[in-house]
Scaffold this motif. Structure first.
Motif, PDB file in Angstrom:
ATOM      1  N   GLU A   1      -0.291  -1.941  -1.398  1.00  0.00           N
ATOM      2  CA  GLU A   1       0.482  -3.107  -0.977  1.00  0.00           C
ATOM      3  C   GLU A   1       1.057  -2.903   0.421  1.00  0.00           C
ATOM      4  O   GLU A   1       1.488  -1.795   0.748  1.00  0.00           O
ATOM      5  N   PRO A   2       1.086  -3.951   1.228  1.00  0.00           N
ATOM      6  CA  PRO A   2       1.699  -3.824   2.567  1.00  0.00           C
ATOM      7  C   PRO A   2       3.169  -3.421   2.510  1.00  0.00           C
ATOM      8  O   PRO A   2       3.635  -2.678   3.371  1.00  0.00           O
ATOM      9  N   THR A   3       3.878  -3.860   1.487  1.00  0.00           N
ATOM     10  CA  THR A   3       5.292  -3.477   1.377  1.00  0.00           C
ATOM     11  C   THR A   3       5.434  -1.977   1.119  1.00  0.00           C
ATOM     12  O   THR A   3       6.415  -1.368   1.542  1.00  0.00           O
ATOM     13  N   ASP A   4       4.453  -1.400   0.436  1.00  0.00           N
ATOM     14  CA  ASP A   4       4.473   0.043   0.218  1.00  0.00           C
ATOM     15  C   ASP A   4       4.328   0.788   1.544  1.00  0.00           C
ATOM     16  O   ASP A   4       4.996   1.798   1.770  1.00  0.00           O
ATOM     17  N   TRP A   5       3.459   0.289   2.409  1.00  0.00           N
ATOM     18  CA  TRP A   5       3.274   0.911   3.734  1.00  0.00           C
ATOM     19  C   TRP A   5       4.548   0.821   4.553  1.00  0.00           C
ATOM     20  O   TRP A   5       4.939   1.779   5.230  1.00  0.00           O
ATOM     21  N   VAL A   6       5.210  -0.328   4.497  1.00  0.00           N
ATOM     22  CA  VAL A   6       6.464  -0.496   5.237  1.00  0.00           C
ATOM     23  C   VAL A   6       7.512   0.479   4.718  1.00  0.00           C
ATOM     24  O   VAL A   6       8.248   1.093   5.499  1.00  0.00           O
ATOM     25  N   MET A   7       7.567   0.650   3.432  1.00  0.00           N
ATOM     26  CA  MET A   7       8.526   1.577   2.836  1.00  0.00           C
ATOM     27  C   MET A   7       8.211   3.021   3.235  1.00  0.00           C
ATOM     28  O   MET A   7       9.114   3.793   3.575  1.00  0.00           O
ATOM     29  N   ILE A   8       6.948   3.389   3.231  1.00  0.00           N
ATOM     30  CA  ILE A   8       6.552   4.743   3.621  1.00  0.00           C
ATOM     31  C   ILE A   8       6.903   5.003   5.081  1.00  0.00           C
ATOM     32  O   ILE A   8       7.465   6.048   5.421  1.00  0.00           O
ATOM     33  N   ILE A   9       6.581   4.051   5.952  1.00  0.00           N
ATOM     34  CA  ILE A   9       6.891   4.214   7.379  1.00  0.00           C
ATOM     35  C   ILE A   9       8.405   4.278   7.577  1.00  0.00           C
ATOM     36  O   ILE A   9       8.902   5.083   8.367  1.00  0.00           O
ATOM     37  N   GLY A  10       9.126   3.468   6.862  1.00  0.00           N
ATOM     38  CA  GLY A  10      10.587   3.483   6.960  1.00  0.00           C
ATOM     39  C   GLY A  10      11.186   4.790   6.497  1.00  0.00           C
ATOM     40  O   GLY A  10      12.136   5.297   7.093  1.00  0.00           O
ATOM     41  N   ASN A  11      10.633   5.352   5.441  1.00  0.00           N
ATOM     42  CA  ASN A  11      11.162   6.599   4.890  1.00  0.00           C
ATOM     43  C   ASN A  11      10.749   7.828   5.681  1.00  0.00           C
ATOM     44  O   ASN A  11      11.508   8.782   5.792  1.00  0.00           O
ATOM     45  N   PHE A  12       9.543   7.836   6.211  1.00  0.00           N
ATOM     46  CA  PHE A  12       9.015   9.032   6.867  1.00  0.00           C
ATOM     47  C   PHE A  12       8.832   8.878   8.371  1.00  0.00           C
ATOM     48  O   PHE A  12       8.842   9.866   9.091  1.00  0.00           O
ATOM     49  N   GLY A  13       8.651   7.692   8.857  1.00  0.00           N
ATOM     50  CA  GLY A  13       8.395   7.477  10.284  1.00  0.00           C
ATOM     51  C   GLY A  13       9.562   7.891  11.166  1.00  0.00           C
ATOM     52  O   GLY A  13       9.377   8.564  12.178  1.00  0.00           O
ATOM     53  N   PHE A  14      10.764   7.489  10.794  1.00  0.00           N
ATOM     54  CA  PHE A  14      11.936   7.826  11.601  1.00  0.00           C
ATOM     55  C   PHE A  14      12.179   9.332  11.650  1.00  0.00           C
ATOM     56  O   PHE A  14      12.346   9.888  12.742  1.00  0.00           O
TER      57      PHE A  14
END
Length: 53
Positions: free
Chosen positions: A4-17
């Protein structure tokens, strides 16, 4: 698996920063470590010269 695209957003939010901050700090500390390495090398040369006298 993430589909799901929302899963990708959550992953980037949690690990990207944290990854971005880590990369920034590594780059910044690398310069300081290089300066420290140069200072230690100079100090080693001074000590070596001092022992010769």
């Amino acid at each position: 698996m993430v589909t799901e695209p929302t899963d990708w957003v959550m992953i980037i939010g949690n690990f990207g920063f944290p990854i971005a901050i880590t990369m920034y700090l590594f780059i910044r500390f690398e310069k300081k470590i290089e300066k420290l390495e140069l200072s230690i090398s100079k100090l080693s040369d001074v000590i070596r010269e001092f022992r010769r006298d």
